[in-house]
Design a protein around this motif. Structure first.
Motif, PDB file in Angstrom:
ATOM      1  N   ARG A 188      -0.716  -4.446   7.298  1.00  0.00           N
ATOM      2  CA  ARG A 188      -1.150  -4.404   5.897  1.00  0.00           C
ATOM      3  C   ARG A 188      -0.362  -3.373   5.107  1.00  0.00           C
ATOM      4  O   ARG A 188       0.074  -3.633   3.985  1.00  0.00           O
ATOM      5  CB  ARG A 188      -2.627  -4.024   5.833  1.00  0.00           C
ATOM      6  N   LEU A 225      -5.297  -7.911  -0.173  1.00  0.00           N
ATOM      7  CA  LEU A 225      -6.134  -6.929   0.536  1.00  0.00           C
ATOM      8  C   LEU A 225      -7.305  -6.506  -0.342  1.00  0.00           C
ATOM      9  O   LEU A 225      -7.220  -6.532  -1.576  1.00  0.00           O
ATOM     10  CB  LEU A 225      -5.306  -5.685   0.869  1.00  0.00           C
ATOM     11  N   THR A 272      -8.904  -1.188   1.076  1.00  0.00           N
ATOM     12  CA  THR A 272      -7.838  -1.238   2.093  1.00  0.00           C
ATOM     13  C   THR A 272      -6.496  -0.896   1.456  1.00  0.00           C
ATOM     14  O   THR A 272      -5.708  -0.107   1.999  1.00  0.00           O
ATOM     15  CB  THR A 272      -7.770  -2.648   2.715  1.00  0.00           C
ATOM     16  N   ALA A 323      -3.846 -11.658   3.876  1.00  0.00           N
ATOM     17  CA  ALA A 323      -5.144 -11.452   4.508  1.00  0.00           C
ATOM     18  C   ALA A 323      -5.389 -12.529   5.574  1.00  0.00           C
ATOM     19  O   ALA A 323      -5.805 -12.223   6.691  1.00  0.00           O
ATOM     20  CB  ALA A 323      -6.237 -11.461   3.453  1.00  0.00           C
TER      21      ALA A 323
END
Ligand code: PHB
Length: 502
Positions: free
Chosen positions: A285, A311, A315, A265
């Motif tokens: 991601r 995450l 997400t 992140a």
């Protein structure tokens, strides 16, 4: 999804495409292609080489995550390799991938006569020996999908690893499937190309009785007809498969560990800050979600994926849904997700056929450009008395030291040789004017995954340009960084494939 499409097209093209070729191959706008390649470059999955976008060994971490979670290559490859040595024929392991088969291991004999497949290559089930064995477990839905694919793609264009489908006299795949189910083995009598024959036996998961993978011996009609494969090679293949099944039964179950928490992140936020619009956060991601899986983490829940990647749950959930849609992730029982063999379509086949010199070349070029001196890689020759240059990046200096790839020199007289044979006091060797007056070189060993020095990299220069002290203070740190980058790529590539040293 567009990022994955870019990786797939690069893989099908053998690992290299220009941005405009990528634009044509994917149908994406140039600005999108540029943003995706900038993001992949930031992740270390591609590099930009002049005008070309080139896949890097780092990308193999995705396929490695799948193969590690699957555990089969690690448990079975030694027996496959031993059988290949004994028979002097290629031996492969393949898993089923929808209506195709995908290779997870290859013990390849080098033979000029026929094409050989790479780890990650996808073949249409009906043109292989493993195919009918897998098809014996297909559902009605699987058969429907197979019929649809055959009708939609009569020439097998969706399978770039195989030559176009020849007009077969009769489509007897269903009959061959019934036979394979009865016999417990199957043949490929030149279904892929003239001359190529194979015999296959399923390796069953002792816990479920279902096929874990299929082992094949591959030969050529100049050595064996398909018919005599049964008499000559099938008995030995069966013994090996029985031993493999015993190994699977004896293997301890994976000991689930919590994946290490990652700072993804933070990293994506910083990358976004730096690259702005050029950085596609959702792609970064999503791809990192795939690397959360591994040997002791063959399946993960949404919560575990979120924790492993740093995450937010929402997400991570979106990434998993997208990847499930792309067929890269499959939902299992009890709300867990697993990786599918299709993850190997992200770069693995072209990257799995590499060598240490090819891995090292771009890193040596970066180094040479940075220090304005030539940089080289070398290995010890068989006798151990000499070193041989295997890769080299020269500078544009007129007075640069010039040994070309292939040059052999006495090992003890060179920094490369001393770095390779050791002992070195501080992990490097510095040689002064021994080989040739006015020549100075500093070298560092390159280690394989087990820690063995298998090559060395150096910077060579005219002695007048750097004192010994400058060599150690200024050039050695850059050389060490380069060797670390070479080793990182080398170890990534060598986890499940054999990387040639020269
Ligand atoms: C291979 O491993 O290259 C192979 C295996 C089975 C086939 C064809 C090729 O049917």
């Amino acid at each position: 999804m567009r990022g994955v499409a870019v990786l797939r097209r690069l893989t099908e093209a053998g690992g290299t495409l220009s941005p405009s070729a990528l634009e044509r191959a994917t149908g994406l706008a140039r600005s999108t292609v540029d943003r995706i390649t900038a993001t992949l470059a930031r992740m270390g999955y591609v590099r930009l080489d002049g005008r070309d976008v080139v896949l890097t060994p780092r990308l193999m971490e995705l396929g490695n995550a799948y193969l590690a979670a699957l555990r089969l290559p690690a448990l079975l490859d030694a027996r496959a390799d031993a059988l290949a040595d004994e028979l002097d024929e290629s031996v492969s392991l393949a898993v089923g991938d929808r209506d195709g088969i995908r290779f997870i291991h290859q013990a390849t004999r080098r033979r000029a006569m026929s094409l050989s497949f790479r780890i990650g290559d996808l073949l249409p089930a009906e043109r292989t020996a493993p195919g009918p064995l897998f098809a014996a477990e297909w559902t009605d839905g699987d058969w429907r999908r197979w019929h649809e694919r055959r009708a939609a793609d009569p020439e097998d264009r969706g399978f770039p690893a195989v030559p176009p489908r020849p007009p077969l006299p009769a489509d007897d795949f269903e009959e061959r499937t019934a036979q394979a189910a009865r016999n417990g083995w199957a043949l490929d009598d030149q279904l892929i190309e003239p001359g190529l024959v194979a015999v296959s036996v399923p390796v069953r998961d002792p816990a479920t009785g279902r096929i874990a993978c299929v082992a094949s011996v591959v030969s050529h009609t100049s050595r064996h007809t398909a018919r005599d494969l049964r008499a000559t090679l099938l008995p030995r293949l069966r013994e090996t498969v029985a031993a493999m099944e015993r190994d699977l039964a004896a293997a301890p179950p994976p000991a689930p560990t919590a994946p290490p928490p990652s700072d993804l992140a933070t990293w994506t936020a910083a990358s976004k800050q730096e690259l702005g619009r050029e950085f596609v956060e959702s792609l970064a991601r999503g791809l990192t979600v795939l690397t959360a899986f591994g040997e002791d983490r063959p399946s993960l829940t949404l919560t575990e994926v979120a924790k492993a990647t740093g995450l937010a749950r929402a997400t991570a959930r979106r990434a998993l849904i997208t990847y499930e849609h792309l067929g890269l992730v499959a939902p299992g029982p009890d709300r867990v997700f697993t990786l599918t063999p299709r993850v190997l379509s992200l770069g693995f086949p072209p990257l799995s056929r590499t060598s240490l010199p090819r891995i090292a070349q771009p890193h040596l070029e970066d180094l040479a450009a940075r220090v304005h001196e030539s940089a080289s890689l070398a290995v010890l020759t068989q006798s151990g008395d000499e070193i041989q240059y295997t890769a080299r990046a020269a500078t544009s200096r007129i007075m640069s030291v010039n040994f070309t790839v292939g040059t052999r020199l006495p090992a003890p007289a060179t920094a490369l040789g001393r770095a390779l044979t050791g002992p070195t006091t501080e992990g490097y060797a510095l040689v002064d004017e021994e080989l040739e007056e006015g020549l100075r070189a500093i070298a560092v060993p390159v280690h394989d995954r087990t820690g063995r020095a298998v090559a060395a990299a150096n910077i060579a220069m005219h002695a007048a340009r750097h004192t010994r002290e400058e060599c150690v203070a200024e050039l050695l740190p850059a050389l060490r960084e380069t060797v670390s980058s070479i080793e990182a790529d080398f170890h990534m590539a060598a986890r499940f494939t054999r990387v040639a040293l020269s």
